[in-house]
Design a protein around this motif. Structure first.
Motif, short mmCIF file in Angstrom:
data_model
loop_
_atom_site.label_atom_id
_atom_site.label_comp_id
_atom_site.label_asym_id
_atom_site.label_seq_id
_atom_site.Cartn_x
_atom_site.Cartn_y
_atom_site.Cartn_z
N UNK A 177 -2.62 -15.42 57.07
CA UNK A 177 -1.39 -15.30 56.28
C UNK A 177 -0.24 -14.94 57.21
N UNK A 178 0.95 -15.35 56.80
CA UNK A 178 2.14 -14.90 57.52
C UNK A 178 2.78 -15.92 58.42
N UNK A 179 1.99 -16.69 59.15
CA UNK A 179 2.56 -17.67 60.08
C UNK A 179 2.69 -19.04 59.41
N UNK A 180 3.40 -19.93 60.07
CA UNK A 180 3.59 -21.28 59.55
C UNK A 180 2.57 -22.24 60.12
N UNK A 181 2.24 -22.10 61.41
CA UNK A 181 1.27 -22.97 62.07
C UNK A 181 0.25 -22.10 62.81
N UNK A 182 -1.00 -22.44 62.71
CA UNK A 182 -2.08 -21.68 63.34
C UNK A 182 -2.84 -22.62 64.28
#
Length: 298
Positions: free
Chosen positions: A250-255
């Motif tokens: 959760x929290x980021x746009x790209x992993x």
């Protein structure tokens, strides 16, 4: 690997889904499934050995079902071993999918995927086509410099790179909503005739539930990954990434992660579509394209 060998090996994987398909087809009018079950799709592209990109979504939508006449009580099947709708090309390339059609002289005309100056029909298909264009632009900068883009002609990269893209979903059951899919999974978990299947994915869990069924389907996708050995995996949506990796991002746009397949370490990208209204990805596509090209196995 030859196409016939690939087909046969994948069909062995797909056979593990056939008992579920048969039960749903025979039980689709029962209250547990009526109005919820919209067909089965195992892959939404041809099989490709070592594809440039393997895209993984969560589950198919109800577009194929809605395009047919519901009065005929027919549910679409897209399976390698029960191919009723054709898998000759990536589903995003299908005419009228990415781009809408219109009446011309009282005749309905559907537009091709590369006619990007036409109105959007399917926002997901449109965005994924735009992403492929952006990836190709980065992969083939010299060719792009000398090739002119034409709205009525497939791009130069289609015959090579464009035909080495695969698309599947973690869960092959088509539904209108995620809530409908979860209800189907919960009902499948307690089906007497399927209990022998869930032993593989229940581990030491006392009760069978939605997650037990989902893990069974995820195992089939992992077997597909082992078979085709993609150069990179891209999960469409954060939920698909979380389920495939058994994690909670959760929290980021790209992993950026990694998926092990035997001795092979396959780059795994996932991205969140949250906050993008009306199907717009708001600057996400160029960033995604860079991550794909930079992290692909060469």
């Amino acid at each position: 690997m030859e196409d016939e060998e690939l087909f046969l090996k994948y069909h062995e994987i797909e056979k593990k889904i056939i008992p579920i398909k048969d039960l749903l087809e025979n039980s689709k009018d029962r209250r547990e499934y009526k109005g919820l079950y919209k067909g089965i799709t195992t892959v939404q592209s041809p099989l490709v050995f070592q594809p440039e990109i393997l895209f993984i979504g969560r589950n198919p939508g109800d577009e194929d079902y809605n395009s047919l006449n519901p009065a005929e009580n027919h549910t679409p099947l897209r399976m390698i071993g029960a191919d009723e709708m054709g898998l000759n090309q990536l589903s995003w390339y299908e005419k009228g999918n990415s781009r809408a059609g219109k009446n011309i002289w009282k005749k309905w005309v559907e537009y091709e995927w590369y006619q990007r100056n036409q109105k959007t029909n399917n926002p997901l298909a449109k965005n994924m086509i735009d992403l492929l264009y952006e990836v190709a632009k980065l992969k083939f900068p010299k060719e792009y410099k000398h090739q002119k883009y034409h709205h009525n002609k497939a791009p130069f990269w289609y015959e090579d790179f464009g035909k080495k893209i695969m698309y599947t979903n973690l869960y092959p059951i088509a539904s209108s909503t995620i809530n409908d899919l979860n209800q189907i999974h919960r009902s499948l978990a307690i089906e007497k005739d399927l209990q022998h299947l869930w032993e593989e994915s229940r581990n030491n869990e006392k009760y069978l539930n939605n997650w037990t069924v989902r893990k069974y389907f995820i195992k089939r996708v992992e077997e597909l990954i082992d078979l085709i050995q993609p150069k990179i995996i891209v999960c469409i949506g954060i939920t698909a990434l979380n389920d495939l990796t058994y994690s909670d991002n959760t929290g980021s746009k790209i992993y950026l992660k990694e998926k092990r397949s035997g001795d092979l370490k396959i780059p795994l990208l996932g991205f969140s579509r949250r906050g993008n209204r009306r199907g717009q990805w708001n600057g996400l596509i160029p960033q995604l394209a860079r991550e794909i090209v930079e992290n692909q196995i060469r």
